[in-house]
Design an enzyme around this catalytic site. Structure first.
Site, mmCIF file in Angstrom:
data_model
loop_
_atom_site.group_PDB
_atom_site.id
_atom_site.type_symbol
_atom_site.label_atom_id
_atom_site.label_comp_id
_atom_site.label_asym_id
_atom_site.label_seq_id
_atom_site.Cartn_x
_atom_site.Cartn_y
_atom_site.Cartn_z
ATOM 1 N N ASN A 207 -24.456 67.018 18.650
ATOM 2 C CA ASN A 207 -25.623 67.363 17.831
ATOM 3 C C ASN A 207 -26.868 67.274 18.695
ATOM 4 O OD1 ASN A 207 -26.704 64.592 17.715
ATOM 5 N ND2 ASN A 207 -24.754 64.217 16.701
ATOM 6 N N ALA A 272 -28.346 56.174 15.961
ATOM 7 C CA ALA A 272 -27.557 57.250 16.587
ATOM 8 C C ALA A 272 -27.165 58.301 15.560
ATOM 9 C CB ALA A 272 -26.302 56.667 17.215
ATOM 10 N N ASP A 276 -19.819 63.098 12.190
ATOM 11 C CA ASP A 276 -18.995 62.734 11.033
ATOM 12 C C ASP A 276 -17.545 63.164 11.217
ATOM 13 O OD1 ASP A 276 -20.861 61.452 9.346
ATOM 14 O OD2 ASP A 276 -21.824 63.389 9.016
ATOM 15 N N LYS A 286 -8.072 72.614 29.620
ATOM 16 C CA LYS A 286 -9.014 73.624 29.114
ATOM 17 C C LYS A 286 -8.249 74.676 28.304
ATOM 18 C CE LYS A 286 -12.477 76.920 30.692
ATOM 19 N NZ LYS A 286 -13.065 77.602 31.828
ATOM 20 N N PRO A 306 -14.755 57.309 11.416
ATOM 21 C CA PRO A 306 -15.089 56.137 10.591
ATOM 22 C C PRO A 306 -16.596 56.033 10.408
ATOM 23 C CG PRO A 306 -14.337 55.471 12.778
ATOM 24 C CD PRO A 306 -14.135 56.941 12.691
ATOM 25 N N ASP A 307 -17.020 55.517 9.267
ATOM 26 C CA ASP A 307 -18.448 55.322 9.009
ATOM 27 C C ASP A 307 -18.826 53.921 9.502
ATOM 28 O OD1 ASP A 307 -20.962 54.804 7.914
ATOM 29 O OD2 ASP A 307 -20.612 56.226 6.293
ATOM 30 N N PHE A 324 -30.207 55.002 9.463
ATOM 31 C CA PHE A 324 -31.078 56.185 9.458
ATOM 32 C C PHE A 324 -30.428 57.244 8.584
ATOM 33 C CE2 PHE A 324 -34.604 56.273 12.601
ATOM 34 C CZ PHE A 324 -34.523 54.951 12.997
ATOM 35 N N LYS A 338 -27.845 57.800 -0.109
ATOM 36 C CA LYS A 338 -27.230 57.344 1.153
ATOM 37 C C LYS A 338 -27.385 55.828 1.309
ATOM 38 C CE LYS A 338 -26.723 60.287 4.469
ATOM 39 N NZ LYS A 338 -27.061 61.302 5.451
ATOM 40 N N LYS A 342 -24.250 53.411 1.796
ATOM 41 C CA LYS A 342 -24.046 52.707 3.076
ATOM 42 C C LYS A 342 -24.221 51.198 2.927
ATOM 43 C CE LYS A 342 -24.009 56.568 5.798
ATOM 44 N NZ LYS A 342 -23.192 56.938 6.940
HETATM 45 O O1 PMT Z 1 -32.557 61.093 19.015
HETATM 46 P P1 PMT Z 1 -33.796 61.852 18.589
HETATM 47 O O2 PMT Z 1 -33.861 63.240 19.181
HETATM 48 O O3 PMT Z 1 -35.049 61.057 18.836
HETATM 49 O O4 PMT Z 1 -33.705 62.095 17.007
HETATM 50 C C1 PMT Z 1 -33.754 60.995 16.142
HETATM 51 C C2 PMT Z 1 -32.778 61.152 14.989
HETATM 52 C C3 PMT Z 1 -33.228 62.295 14.098
HETATM 53 C C4 PMT Z 1 -31.370 61.397 15.508
HETATM 54 C C5 PMT Z 1 -32.784 59.793 14.200
HETATM 55 O O5 PMT Z 1 -34.086 59.523 13.777
HETATM 56 C C6 PMT Z 1 -31.822 59.821 13.025
HETATM 57 O O6 PMT Z 1 -32.117 60.285 11.951
HETATM 58 N N1 PMT Z 1 -30.593 59.276 13.245
HETATM 59 C C7 PMT Z 1 -29.485 59.336 12.285
HETATM 60 C C8 PMT Z 1 -28.864 60.678 12.338
HETATM 61 C C9 PMT Z 1 -27.617 60.735 11.456
HETATM 62 O O7 PMT Z 1 -26.537 60.772 11.966
HETATM 63 O O8 PMT Z 1 -27.855 60.692 10.178
HETATM 64 P P2 PMT Z 1 -26.696 60.676 9.038
HETATM 65 O O9 PMT Z 1 -27.447 60.903 7.798
HETATM 66 O O10 PMT Z 1 -25.602 61.630 9.411
HETATM 67 O O11 PMT Z 1 -26.100 59.224 9.110
HETATM 68 C C10 PMT Z 1 -26.609 58.148 8.341
HETATM 69 C C11 PMT Z 1 -26.441 56.833 9.058
HETATM 70 O O12 PMT Z 1 -25.044 56.517 9.195
HETATM 71 C C12 PMT Z 1 -27.027 56.767 10.443
HETATM 72 O O13 PMT Z 1 -27.597 55.490 10.610
HETATM 73 C C13 PMT Z 1 -25.828 56.950 11.343
HETATM 74 O O14 PMT Z 1 -26.023 56.281 12.596
HETATM 75 C C14 PMT Z 1 -24.710 56.305 10.541
HETATM 76 N N2 PMT Z 1 -23.389 56.885 10.738
HETATM 77 C C15 PMT Z 1 -23.168 58.208 10.493
HETATM 78 C C16 PMT Z 1 -21.891 58.711 10.618
HETATM 79 C C17 PMT Z 1 -20.839 57.855 11.025
HETATM 80 N N3 PMT Z 1 -19.626 58.298 11.169
HETATM 81 N N4 PMT Z 1 -21.090 56.565 11.265
HETATM 82 C C18 PMT Z 1 -22.337 56.068 11.121
HETATM 83 O O15 PMT Z 1 -22.551 54.874 11.344
#
Ligand code: PMT
Length: 402
Positions: A207, A272, A276, A286, A306-307, A324, A338, A342
């Site tokens: 991403n 991060a 997903d 390849k 995994p989340d 985030f 969310k 979470k």
């Molecule tokens: O890195 P930059 O270019 O500065 O951009 C910053 C950002 C936009 C990436 C950052 O501010 C941000 O929003 N990060 C979360 C991005 C994200 O994956 O969002 P989400 O809505 O998909 O996930 C929600 C939360 O669950 C996040 O805290 C994520 O780290 C966590 N997560 C998501 C999926 C997963 N399998 N496991 C997780 O722990």
């Protein structure tokens, strides 16, 4: 600044007349200041004035048994949390770049392990000279920080760059560099960047996360005295000062690293962009396009990762967990859902449909949400400032949980 230890090395330039004002700004803010003067500096500023303002002996000579007997030069170098060289003359910068130790000032500068901030002041032609610029570049490469110089009318009568920054600006910069130590004693894990999920030996699903948001949080936490572990997906960013970095590629690797740091952590910030889904069967070779005809589809089966955030939130005990949310529409209701799903203590929601915020930009506009229904919308701010606002909230949450 209360109780913070600043060593001021004063070079021999006319701008030294501003030094007492700088020292006064620091001592007023509660800092402890010690001064070391080059031989030439005492022609421009009175050691007695600096001694009175700092209420500490001013050191000038490496070989004076009286001075060295009071506090040794290595002791002075070790004592400092921050060393500021102001004014940093062309001569002093050159001697620093060469690694010379031919007087007390340069010896202390060579011996200290504290961060060094130089505040240059000189004639514009001396400043522009290739030798001065090369010396500065050498110092920058070694991690020396530079404040100024300003442009304007110079003491020598010339106009141009070379004026020492105002004491107020230097004091503001040093306060920023010294940080608050308000997170001292806390171990914090920050995740940053995007994960990269392999399809085959050369291709991957990823991403747009640059890591800037997470790195800004790690840097700010370190500045506040936290012990920071930064678990980072692939980025082109430099590791912030004082931060331990663990590099990962995939979501599964990120999970392993987060869980490895979990027990010792007090705070976990998941900024991060974790993928997903990952390709179910990544090939270690390849995939050849020759195996397919033009326009023929390639089936890629994806499975859920995994989340990590939900997993650590569920077993957090006294830890503070921040998540985030990257949302492209209906930001607030989606973020509320969310947060509930979470189960973290604070959710930072980004509107990633904006071109001036979210992924890759230097600024961000976020909404902070807590489980009690509280929401705070922040304006568009540099990511460094957003990091600071998030950590102010984290500190409050930690305080409430003590
Ligand atoms: O890195 P930059 O270019 O500065 O951009 C910053 C950002 C936009 C990436 C950052 O501010 C941000 O929003 N990060 C979360 C991005 C994200 O994956 O969002 P989400 O809505 O998909 O996930 C929600 C939360 O669950 C996040 O805290 C994520 O780290 C966590 N997560 C998501 C999926 C997963 N399998 N496991 C997780 O722990």
């Amino acid at each position: 600044m209360n109780g913070r230890k600043i060593l001021l090395v004063v070079g021999g330039g006319i701008a030294a007349y501003k030094v007492p004002e700088l020292v006064r700004a620091w001592t007023k803010a509660g800092a402890e200041v010690r001064c070391v003067l080059t031989e030439a500096a005492s022609s421009f500023v009175s050691p007695l004035v600096l001694q009175s303002l700092t209420q500490a002996p001013v050191r000038q000579s490496l070989f004076d048994p009286g001075e060295e007997g009071q506090i040794g030069h290595i002791e002075v170098a070790d004592w400092a949390e921050l060393v500021v060289v102001a004014p940093a003359t062309a001569d002093l910068l050159a001697r620093m770049a060469q690694g010379m130790a031919n007087d007390l000032a340069t010896t202390v500068l060579l011996a200290t392990r504290a961060p060094v901030l130089v505040v240059p002041a000189m004639n514009v032609n001396m400043w522009d000279h290739a030798a001065t610029q090369a010396n500065l570049e050498t110092l920058r490469e070694r991690g020396v920080l530079v404040e100024g110089p300003d442009s304007g009318e110079l003491a020598c009568g010339w106009e141009g760059q070379g004026r020492m920054s105002d004491p107020e600006a230097i004091a503001a910069r040093t306060s920023l560099l010294l940080g608050t130590r308000s997170m001292h004693g806390n171990r914090m894990v920050v995740t940053a960047g995007g994960t990269r999920e392999p399809i085959d030996a050369v291709r991957s699903v990823t991403n747009r996360s640059s890591g800037k948001m997470g790195y800004a949080i790690a840097a700010e936490a370190a500045r506040r005295g936290a012990e920071v572990v930064l678990i980072s997906g692939p980025t082109g960013l430099a590791t912030p000062a004082g931060v331990r970095r663990v590099d990962v590629e995939t979501a599964l690797e990120m999970r392993t690293s987060v869980l490895a740091e979990f027990d010792a952590a007090r705070i976990i910030v998941m900024s991060a962009a974790v993928a997903d889904f990952r390709p179910a069967n990544a090939s270690d070779r390849k995939i050849k396009k020759e195996d397919l005809a033009d326009g023929e589809g390639l089936q890629l089966e994806m499975v859920r990762n995994p989340d990590i955030l939900a997993e650590i939130s569920a077993r957090r005990d006294q830890r503070v967990v921040v998540g985030f949310a990257a949302e492209s529409h209906d930001v607030l209701p989606a973020a509320r859902r969310k947060l509930a799903r979470k189960g973290c203590d604070l959710l930072v929601a980004n509107d990633i449909s904006r071109s001036d915020a979210g992924f890759e930009t230097d600024e961000n506009a976020v909404i902070l949400l807590t489980p009690d229904g509280d929401t705070e919308e922040l304006p568009l701010l540099p990511k460094t400032e957003v990091a600071s606002r998030i950590l102010d909230r984290v500190e409050k949450l930690c305080g409430a949980r003590e």
